[in-house]
Design an enzyme around this catalytic site. Sequence first.
Site, short mmCIF file in Angstrom:
data_model
loop_
_atom_site.label_atom_id
_atom_site.label_comp_id
_atom_site.label_asym_id
_atom_site.label_seq_id
_atom_site.Cartn_x
_atom_site.Cartn_y
_atom_site.Cartn_z
N GLU A 7 38.75 18.41 30.34
CA GLU A 7 39.72 19.22 29.61
C GLU A 7 41.15 18.94 30.06
O GLU A 7 42.08 19.05 29.27
CB GLU A 7 39.40 20.71 29.79
CG GLU A 7 40.17 21.62 28.86
CD GLU A 7 39.55 23.01 28.75
OE1 GLU A 7 40.31 23.97 28.72
OE2 GLU A 7 38.32 23.10 28.67
N ASP A 104 35.86 22.54 30.18
CA ASP A 104 35.51 23.76 30.91
C ASP A 104 34.22 24.36 30.35
O ASP A 104 34.01 24.39 29.13
CB ASP A 104 36.64 24.79 30.80
CG ASP A 104 37.81 24.43 31.70
OD1 ASP A 104 37.70 23.44 32.45
OD2 ASP A 104 38.84 25.13 31.63
N TYR A 301 35.10 28.11 39.66
CA TYR A 301 35.62 28.27 38.30
C TYR A 301 36.16 29.68 38.06
O TYR A 301 35.45 30.67 38.31
CB TYR A 301 34.51 27.96 37.31
CG TYR A 301 34.96 27.95 35.87
CD1 TYR A 301 35.77 26.94 35.39
CD2 TYR A 301 34.56 28.96 34.99
CE1 TYR A 301 36.18 26.93 34.07
CE2 TYR A 301 34.97 28.96 33.68
CZ TYR A 301 35.78 27.94 33.22
OH TYR A 301 36.19 27.94 31.91
#
Length: 672
Positions: A7, A104, A301
């Site tokens: 990404e 992601d 994350y």
Amino acid sequence: MILILAEKPSVGRALSSVVGANKTSKGYIEGSGYIVSWCVGHLVGLKNPNEYGCGWEQKWSFSQLPMIPEKWQFKVTESTKEQFGIVKALMGRDDVSEIICATDADREGECIFRYVYNMARCRKPVKRLWVSSLEESAIRQALNSMKPMSDYDNLFYAGFSRAKADWIVGMNGSRLFSCRYGGKLNIGRVQTPTLAMLVKRDYDVKHFVKQKYFTADIACDGFTLSSARIDDENAVNDLISSCAGKPVTVKAGKKEVKTVNAPKLYDLTTLQREANKTHGYTAQQTLDYTQNLYEKKLVTYPRTDSQYLSDDMEQTALDVLRLCNTYLGFNMVYTPELRKVINNKKVTGHHAIIPTSGIATADLDGLPAGEKNILVLVAKKLMCASAPAHKYESVKVTAECGGTAFSANGKTVLDMGWKRYAVKSADEKEDDKSLPVLTEGQVLTGSLSKGEHFTSPPKPYTEDTLLSAMEHAGQDEYDEESEKKGLGTPATRAAVIESLVKNGYAERKGKQIIPTERGIDLVSVVPEEVKSAKLTAEWKMKLQNIEHGQYSADSFMSEIEQNVREMCSKYGKSDNSISFSDGKFESAGRCPKCGAEVINGKFGWYCKGKCGMNVAKVFGVTLSDAQVKGLLNGKSTSYMKNGRKTIVLPEVVPNEYQGKTYYNWKTEGKKK
């Protein structure tokens, strides 16, 4: 060759180092049988209504509504079309036989990849990389456990449905109510219900009528006994008179040991709330800091809605906890217990946010202050979650004087437990106050007085409390263990708040977020179905069910479309009860001098910051609305005067006039 599509460039570089790609070219890195490229956010997005070519590009009118595309159309984002061209070419290379989706691991990331994949008309097989940390060990493990893209179809259906729903509700609602009230308005599926909560709280604060009440107080040695609340001042005066000179006798003392269990780990929303409370960071700042830490391989994350870890992470978390103790100097004095935050059923897409082993080798002192503060919060939360419970003894003493009961409460900490490591906010107060040892029948001496008190108004929202309200909106009762409905997702709530501020519907005053006059007026005119938090929360639950394969995306979209059709039919005519047409609410952008909003008032465009910047005129020449907006967006313009052309640049210069300094646009081609 295998093409990996990330990404962001930073994530692409992390992946490249793991797979052995080391030859850098423009827009990608190649080597060892892999090509690693990236999307730079959204390369492809949904077209706007005026790009469909079916009359929606004309001046807004009721006749255009509802706008519901028969077939959804996409476009390459203008600012990143060069990178799209690179990615498309890589997907089409003859030597590329397989693609790995490494955007992601969430709804948004799934849509980012699939929009590009479909726009490039690629048909090559795809596997999904699902990773919650950019550490090498985590990436290698994820590369060895990839699944085919089809296993994530429901995730895409949910993300695409959300994007289409936001488009349909936002585009139609904005045009509908702009036409109805004669001025440009912004309506959003999540934004407007959030604004409605701000407006309601603001109303409750402004219209709160404080009420005075009283207590009769007996000041003893080191503590105070108080009567129950008394609303009548004459009654409390009579009570004090009747108790004067009479003995104060202890009737009962109740002791109870209470336990406050350790908190759960951070999901994004709880991290944003505590960072706001502790450091004053906005939700967007916290997300940005945490994202940077993630890309530096220092935390896992960030866009997660879970506060738990999966079963296989217990040893990893324990190892990280010991590193936190060593490298952040926490002085851990307990044996950590992580089983209370281990729960596979509570981890769907991503586990809770925790530090990574990268803290052992990183230059932590070199981190920017914001990132360092967030890292410490995340590390301390792991410490707290694994620490023993906080225990204290609660004491309530009841006494009698003149036939009236008086009481006092005390608290003695027995074991600090996890609170030893918790980060405290500046406004957090200590409430630990112990009482002396008292026995039943003991007679006390003390002085009587009248205590005056006032009921407290509701508090304006801060980013902390607004995020909490958004998270729990639409729920009749809140159960910590229930699945939250709420407005938006952990990944989108910060953007919603920023959008309200940017569009002039809300503003920040210190930590507080309050609605502007424009926001209050907007909420006053839109109907309940547009600003209903409960309806939007129900839609969110259906999106979650789509993601889990428990609800049909087609059924969800049919419901959204029917709702918008009914709304357009019901409100599709002008209403002159309130008008937004005088331009007082229209914003052209931000002042280049001070950053305040530039709005159109009775006498033209002006800077709300009152910094001395003249945005509406250049040396006596009045600029058009289009010229002002263009300059505020970085575009040059020009005007003719006495047959001479003057170029106006989007740069600010100071000018002296009658001893004062004013600021204006820089010009070329004219003598000053």
